[in-house]
Design a protein around this motif. Sequence first.
Motif, mmCIF file in Angstrom:
data_model
loop_
_atom_site.group_PDB
_atom_site.id
_atom_site.type_symbol
_atom_site.label_atom_id
_atom_site.label_comp_id
_atom_site.label_asym_id
_atom_site.label_seq_id
_atom_site.Cartn_x
_atom_site.Cartn_y
_atom_site.Cartn_z
ATOM 1 N N THR A 19 14.611 1.039 -6.938
ATOM 2 C CA THR A 19 13.755 1.736 -5.978
ATOM 3 C C THR A 19 12.286 1.635 -6.363
ATOM 4 N N LEU A 20 11.988 1.744 -7.648
ATOM 5 C CA LEU A 20 10.603 1.664 -8.108
ATOM 6 C C LEU A 20 9.998 0.302 -7.793
ATOM 7 N N LEU A 21 10.753 -0.759 -8.062
ATOM 8 C CA LEU A 21 10.244 -2.097 -7.766
ATOM 9 C C LEU A 21 10.042 -2.301 -6.270
ATOM 10 N N PHE A 22 11.001 -1.824 -5.455
ATOM 11 C CA PHE A 22 10.840 -1.910 -4.003
ATOM 12 C C PHE A 22 9.588 -1.150 -3.563
ATOM 13 N N LYS A 23 9.377 0.014 -4.145
ATOM 14 C CA LYS A 23 8.222 0.847 -3.794
ATOM 15 C C LYS A 23 6.911 0.137 -4.133
ATOM 16 N N LEU A 24 6.836 -0.463 -5.315
ATOM 17 C CA LEU A 24 5.614 -1.161 -5.732
ATOM 18 C C LEU A 24 5.308 -2.343 -4.815
ATOM 19 N N HIS A 25 6.355 -3.040 -4.373
ATOM 20 C CA HIS A 25 6.143 -4.158 -3.449
ATOM 21 C C HIS A 25 5.728 -3.648 -2.079
ATOM 22 N N PHE A 33 -0.106 -4.826 -11.559
ATOM 23 C CA PHE A 33 0.638 -4.960 -12.808
ATOM 24 C C PHE A 33 0.913 -6.412 -13.170
ATOM 25 N N ILE A 34 1.134 -7.255 -12.162
ATOM 26 C CA ILE A 34 1.497 -8.647 -12.441
ATOM 27 C C ILE A 34 0.712 -9.590 -11.536
ATOM 28 N N ASN A 35 0.663 -10.844 -11.944
ATOM 29 C CA ASN A 35 0.094 -11.898 -11.115
ATOM 30 C C ASN A 35 0.985 -12.080 -9.882
ATOM 31 N N PRO A 36 0.401 -12.181 -8.681
ATOM 32 C CA PRO A 36 1.214 -12.323 -7.464
ATOM 33 C C PRO A 36 2.202 -13.478 -7.491
ATOM 34 N N LYS A 37 1.951 -14.497 -8.315
ATOM 35 C CA LYS A 37 2.895 -15.623 -8.338
ATOM 36 C C LYS A 37 4.249 -15.226 -8.930
ATOM 37 N N TYR A 38 4.297 -14.050 -9.573
ATOM 38 C CA TYR A 38 5.560 -13.570 -10.125
ATOM 39 C C TYR A 38 6.238 -12.545 -9.212
ATOM 40 N N PHE A 106 6.826 6.587 -10.906
ATOM 41 C CA PHE A 106 6.997 7.361 -9.675
ATOM 42 C C PHE A 106 5.937 8.445 -9.504
ATOM 43 N N PHE A 107 5.498 9.037 -10.598
ATOM 44 C CA PHE A 107 4.648 10.229 -10.483
ATOM 45 C C PHE A 107 3.179 10.006 -10.842
ATOM 46 N N LEU A 108 2.834 8.852 -11.397
ATOM 47 C CA LEU A 108 1.438 8.555 -11.716
ATOM 48 C C LEU A 108 0.974 7.357 -10.911
ATOM 49 N N SER A 109 -0.180 7.489 -10.295
ATOM 50 C CA SER A 109 -0.747 6.367 -9.542
ATOM 51 C C SER A 109 -1.257 5.310 -10.510
ATOM 52 N N PRO A 110 -1.064 4.029 -10.192
ATOM 53 C CA PRO A 110 -1.564 2.970 -11.084
ATOM 54 C C PRO A 110 -3.080 3.019 -11.193
ATOM 55 N N LYS A 111 -3.578 2.972 -12.417
ATOM 56 C CA LYS A 111 -5.019 3.045 -12.661
ATOM 57 C C LYS A 111 -5.583 1.641 -12.839
ATOM 58 N N VAL A 112 -6.616 1.349 -12.103
ATOM 59 C CA VAL A 112 -7.255 0.046 -12.195
ATOM 60 C C VAL A 112 -8.092 -0.021 -13.474
ATOM 61 N N LEU A 113 -8.022 -1.152 -14.160
ATOM 62 C CA LEU A 113 -8.832 -1.341 -15.370
ATOM 63 C C LEU A 113 -10.305 -1.209 -15.020
ATOM 64 N N VAL A 235 -0.860 -7.288 -16.478
ATOM 65 C CA VAL A 235 -2.044 -6.508 -16.818
ATOM 66 C C VAL A 235 -2.261 -6.429 -18.330
ATOM 67 N N ALA A 236 -1.211 -6.650 -19.108
ATOM 68 C CA ALA A 236 -1.340 -6.592 -20.571
ATOM 69 C C ALA A 236 -2.228 -7.712 -21.106
ATOM 70 N N ASP A 237 -2.314 -8.837 -20.385
ATOM 71 C CA ASP A 237 -3.145 -9.949 -20.872
ATOM 72 C C ASP A 237 -4.489 -10.023 -20.128
#
Length: 302
Positions: A19-25, A33-38, A106-113, A235-237
Amino acid sequence: MRLHFQQAFRAFILLAFSTLLFKLHHTGDITKFINPKYEGLSQTASIIFLILFFIQVTRVWSTQKKSHHDCHHDDHPCHHDHGDTPLNTKKIIAYFVIIFPLVTGFFLSPKVLDASIADKKGAMLMLSNQKQKNMIGSETSPQKDEKNDGSTDPINLENEKIISEEEYNELVKQLELKNTIEMNDYVYAAFYDEIGMDVSKYKGKQIKLKGFVYKDKELSQNQLLLSRFLITHCVADASIIGFLTEFTEAPSLDNDTWIEAEGVLDVTTYNGTELPLIKITNWKKINEPETPYLYPISIKIM
């Protein structure tokens, strides 16, 4: 019928990850979090989690008579967990490690670097080492351009994630012919690398770009870095790229302010390394873009 609570909890975890992955998409936050090619791999993972959830559901209920007798032989004792052994410290820690990313997802909004991350990464040091990085790797280079101030027709690679070496070389030629360099998100990494390799070649050209403000302590009051984060895989790299800029209104801008600017490319030095300097002639504040990160396009090996 007997309900196995741990098996049910494991089924819930699998469903939650799917569900989390579906939600992020669905929200588009996956690109934070990731490069769109992935994205294809991520979508596949969400489907696999869902399939595993349905398999796991079959283990949640069992009849009282059902046992794991096949696993209990005198010569082959069972050493693995069927999910019905009592909770212990080891299990609790393992469940916590697995659940933590779900709770935050689920409960924290992604924070932009932002500028604080740029400060920790040492932005000026990274920019001054750009020439060395350009000499080492080429994956961050290829992108595309739409306009051309020269005589040749522009190539259209806007929707291409992988381009050939020939197409990239053509792209670089177009950059050299331009009187005004437009650093849109698609071409940014490629043009940035090429300009960094030979700053003097592009001296005097007009340039248009956008980015967020980062002020390094070593810069003068009328200088700031107009920065972007480049994500190669995830985002880690993330690495910071951008241009040192100079204009009289720089002191009035705070860190993390997004601006769109036009200016003239010049050359300066930092720690003995030549760096491009943009003398800004026109600028305006803008909202943070919906997609704040930059992503490289890979060169196709023929």
